[in-house]
Design a protein around this motif. Structure first.
Motif, mmCIF file in Angstrom:
data_model
loop_
_atom_site.group_PDB
_atom_site.id
_atom_site.type_symbol
_atom_site.label_atom_id
_atom_site.label_comp_id
_atom_site.label_asym_id
_atom_site.label_seq_id
_atom_site.Cartn_x
_atom_site.Cartn_y
_atom_site.Cartn_z
ATOM 1 N N ALA A 404 0.828 -1.204 0.000
ATOM 2 C CA ALA A 404 0.000 0.000 0.000
ATOM 3 C C ALA A 404 0.863 1.256 0.000
ATOM 4 C CB ALA A 404 -0.939 -0.007 1.197
ATOM 5 N N GLY A 407 2.092 2.178 -3.235
ATOM 6 C CA GLY A 407 1.104 2.655 -4.205
ATOM 7 C C GLY A 407 0.118 1.634 -4.700
ATOM 8 N N SER A 408 0.092 0.437 -4.113
ATOM 9 C CA SER A 408 -0.872 -0.577 -4.544
ATOM 10 C C SER A 408 -2.252 -0.246 -4.002
ATOM 11 C CB SER A 408 -0.447 -1.969 -4.059
ATOM 12 O OG SER A 408 -1.474 -2.914 -4.316
ATOM 13 N N VAL A 409 -3.183 0.047 -4.898
ATOM 14 C CA VAL A 409 -4.550 0.389 -4.499
ATOM 15 C C VAL A 409 -5.245 -0.841 -3.919
ATOM 16 C CG1 VAL A 409 -6.745 1.308 -5.316
ATOM 17 C CG2 VAL A 409 -4.612 2.144 -6.290
ATOM 18 N N ASP A 410 -4.998 -1.996 -4.533
ATOM 19 C CA ASP A 410 -5.608 -3.230 -4.026
ATOM 20 C C ASP A 410 -5.158 -3.529 -2.600
ATOM 21 O OD1 ASP A 410 -7.054 -3.737 -6.304
ATOM 22 O OD2 ASP A 410 -5.489 -4.949 -7.234
ATOM 23 N N ALA A 412 -4.246 -1.343 -0.332
ATOM 24 C CA ALA A 412 -4.929 -0.410 0.571
ATOM 25 C C ALA A 412 -6.342 -0.905 0.859
ATOM 26 C CB ALA A 412 -4.970 0.982 -0.050
ATOM 27 N N TRP A 431 -8.219 3.413 5.204
ATOM 28 C CA TRP A 431 -7.621 2.698 4.064
ATOM 29 C C TRP A 431 -8.594 2.655 2.882
ATOM 30 C CZ3 TRP A 431 -2.752 2.235 3.497
ATOM 31 C CH2 TRP A 431 -1.909 2.096 4.600
ATOM 32 N N ARG A 434 -8.423 5.946 1.173
ATOM 33 C CA ARG A 434 -7.180 6.071 0.394
ATOM 34 C C ARG A 434 -7.293 5.322 -0.929
ATOM 35 N NH1 ARG A 434 -1.169 5.154 2.943
ATOM 36 N NH2 ARG A 434 0.027 5.175 1.006
ATOM 37 N N ALA A 435 -7.840 4.128 -0.875
ATOM 38 C CA ALA A 435 -8.006 3.351 -2.110
ATOM 39 C C ALA A 435 -9.052 3.986 -3.011
ATOM 40 C CB ALA A 435 -8.403 1.918 -1.764
ATOM 41 N N ALA A 438 -7.860 6.738 -5.114
ATOM 42 C CA ALA A 438 -7.045 6.275 -6.248
ATOM 43 C C ALA A 438 -7.893 5.569 -7.301
ATOM 44 C CB ALA A 438 -5.949 5.343 -5.759
ATOM 45 N N HIS A 440 -10.355 3.047 -6.731
ATOM 46 C CA HIS A 440 -10.774 1.672 -6.457
ATOM 47 C C HIS A 440 -12.283 1.648 -6.217
ATOM 48 C CE1 HIS A 440 -11.038 -2.293 -4.619
ATOM 49 N NE2 HIS A 440 -9.774 -2.516 -4.969
#
Length: 619
Positions: A404, A407-410, A412, A431, A434-435, A438, A440
């Motif tokens: 996360a 930068g991994s959206v998944d 997060a 979280w 945050r996702a 981005a 998600h």
């Protein structure tokens, strides 16, 4: 051999020769001056006895006629210069030495060049330096270049500057390269710019431009890169085009990338093809993706293969994915390993995916770990998911966090799920937010649900719209429900979107909207779709439509399916049907089922009906 000091005395800037050349240093670009044909210097009249027509033997020779003529003319010119040199003409001797040097005859060239240098021929001193450099006498070569450069030779100043830079004398190198550049020597301008750029001197741009304007393709590429770094894409494209048109393969690659980014895929493919044919592996890889997008998978695979064999890991991964999609696991694994060997850690991640898909969990974990340790964020997320699936929450969380933060959206989103499982709604929401920020969709849905629960309906609607716009069917359904409660006609549109994505509750709601509009046929279609997918409400509503149309037997079939799945109203309807046809025991049984399933008002009605049936049975 004349001493260097004696030679220096007779060299001066008044002596100008047209036969200067440059050393074979690895300097890149094209020389400003090629060695001229000697006939341009001393044109001699042809005698009547001279013939340019080939003999019969020459005609029969398989060599092209032009080559034969060139060889003959070169020999004639050399003979004339040799006669002039023997007669004491130092300029002819200098040109003769240059011709021999160009031909590679160093033994014959050296005495000519030394003699011409002693006579004060500046070009001969430069060319003597070239000869000595080729023989490995770099310091002696530099001494002659210095003499020629002092006498005004731009080519010698360039060569001397390059020599000094290689020796670590940057101030001296800059002095002589600037002398060369200011005389208009293209290679001197480029070498000066390269030196200045190395020192982060803003003056580099001026000299790159000067060299580029005189046809130096590497300088054109470098000035394009300067513009690109300043986001001046129009100017960058202009210089990329100039460099690419002169055969610069990296410029062709960059130009193709610019064109592809703005949607001009056909022209981009043309430049990628040019660069790929010149051996640019990244261009071959990019061309492969363009071909794949056009459905030309076999052609794409061929370019990926070329690129991968030239060390491009990205192409090897693409080729591996192509084989994986075709079910060719062994070939896919081979190319993923090649990608990994090329330094592309996506290869390890893809090997993990391949192993996971075939049930080789232990191997998948090893590959995920290998990629994750290099900072591969999706591998970190995949490793965490694998650990979580086997119950190792403590082991999973650090990898989710690492992914996360990278930068991994998944990841997060997954951290949100993890914290929900612990009952930590506050951290989970952070979280999710945050996702969601981005893009998600599922995270935006969860944030929307939380906001709706808090009573912040405008914010909930924004998040539902975001999630629904990114393809989340449940968000589309919830948005429809929110809008319907507000009396907004747009609700029906979102129900339909969700219904078409297979959302069962939306299919039922959309069917109800259609039924209200009087479109019973379409309503029945959506009820049936939902019912066949397992929706008990869909089955119940379909039964209602069928009963209203007089098809009670078929309605009973769907109500039975709904009642068996716990739908109280469907059970009550079946009880009424049974009672109407006199099947009192069956009706009593369905009443019991309705009371069990509820809700409260259904249970109350079922109890009253059951009591009445009991009286009938005991009467």
């Amino acid at each position: 051999m004349d001493s260097m000091g004696d030679s220096a005395k007779v060299l001066n800037k008044r002596r100008i020769s047209q036969a200067e050349t440059t050393p074979t240093l690895p300097m890149g670009g094209d020389a400003l001056r090629e060695l001229p044909e000697a006939a341009e210097l001393f044109p001699a009249p042809r005698h009547s006895g001279d013939s340019l027509l080939p003999s019969t033997e020459q005609i029969l020779d398989p060599a092209p006629l032009e080559d034969v003529l060139a060889v003959r003319e070169e020999a004639e010119l050399e003979a004339r210069y040799r006669r002039a040199a023997d007669a004491g003409d130092s300029a002819a001797e200098s040109v003769l030495g240059a011709m021999l040097l160009r031909r590679g005859d160093l033994e014959a060239a050296e005495p000519c060049l030394r003699s011409a240098t002693a006579a004060g021929e500046r070009a001969a001193a430069n060319n003597l330096g070239v000869l000595l450099h080729q023989r490995g006498y770099a310091d002696e070569a530099a001494a002659w270049w210095r003499i020629a450069a002092v006498a005004g030779s731009a080519a010698a100043a360039h060569s001397l500057g390059r020599h000094l830079r290689e020796r670590g004398d940057e101030p001296g190198a800059e002095y002589w390269l600037r002398q060369s550049a200011e005389q208009g020597h293209t290679l001197g301008a480029y070498a000066l710019a390269d030196l200045l750029e190395h020192r982060r001197d803003v003056g580099a741009e001026r000299w790159f431009r000067a060299a580029a304007e005189h046809g130096h393709r590497e300088a054109a590429y470098r000035i394009a890169r300067i513009h690109a770094e300043r986001n001046e894409n129009a100017q960058a494209e202009t210089w990329y085009r100039q460099a690419a048109a002169r055969g610069h393969r990296r410029a062709a690659l960059r130009l193709g990338t610019l064109l592809e980014e703005r949607g001009e895929r056909r022209e981009a493919a043309r430049w990628y093809l040019q660069a790929a044919r010149e051996g640019e592996a990244r261009a071959a890889c990019a061309l492969g993706f363009l071909l794949r997008d056009e459905g030309k998978v076999e052609e794409a695979a061929e370019w990926w293969r070329r690129s991968a064999l030239n060390g491009d890991g990205h192409a090897a991964n693409a080729l591996g994915a192509t084989h994986a999609q075709a079910g060719e696991t062994e070939q896919a694994e081979r190319w993923y390993r090649i990608a990994l060997e090329a330094g592309d850690h996506n290869g390890a991640f893809n090997l993990g995916l391949l192993c996971s898909a075939s049930g080789r969990t232990a191997q998948a974990e090893q590959w995920y770990r290998r990629a994750a340790y290099t900072g591969h964020r999706e591998a970190s997320n995949a490793l965490a998911v694998l650990l979580l699936q086997r119950g190792d929450t403590a082991g999973a969380e650090p990898w989710f966090s690492k992914a996360a933060e990278a930068g991994s959206v998944d990841a997060a989103f997954n951290l949100g799920i993890l914290h929900v499982g612990r009952g930590d709604e506050r951290t989970a929401r952070q979280w999710y937010e945050r996702a969601a920020a981005a893009g998600h969709a599922e995270a935006a849905l969860q944030v929307g649900i939380a906001l709706q629960r808090d009573g912040d309906l405008p914010a909930a609607e924004r998040h539902f719209r975001s999630a629904a716009g990114n393809g989340c069917a449940d968000a589309a359904f919830r948005l429809g429900s929110l809008l319907e409660r507000q009396g907004v006609d747009e609700a029906e549109e979102w129900y339909e979107r969700a219904a078409r994505k297979g959302h069962r509750r939306a299919q039922v709601r959309f069917g109800m909207c259609l039924a209200q509009h009087g479109d019973v046929v379409e309503a029945a279609k959506w009820y049936r779709t939902a019912a066949e997918a397992g929706s008990r409400n869909g089955a119940f509503n379909l039964g209602l439509l069928l009963a209203r149309e007089g098809s009670e037997p078929e309605a009973a079939v769907w109500w039975t399916r709904a009642a068996d799945d716990g739908h109280g109203r469907a059970a009550l309807r079946l009880a009424l049907l049974a009672a109407r046809r006199g099947a009192l025991s069956e009706a009593e049984s369905w009443c019991a089922r309705a009371a069990e399933c509820g809700p409260a008002e259904v249970a109350e009605r079922a109890a009253r009906l059951k009591a009445a049936l009991h009286q009938e049975l005991t009467a």
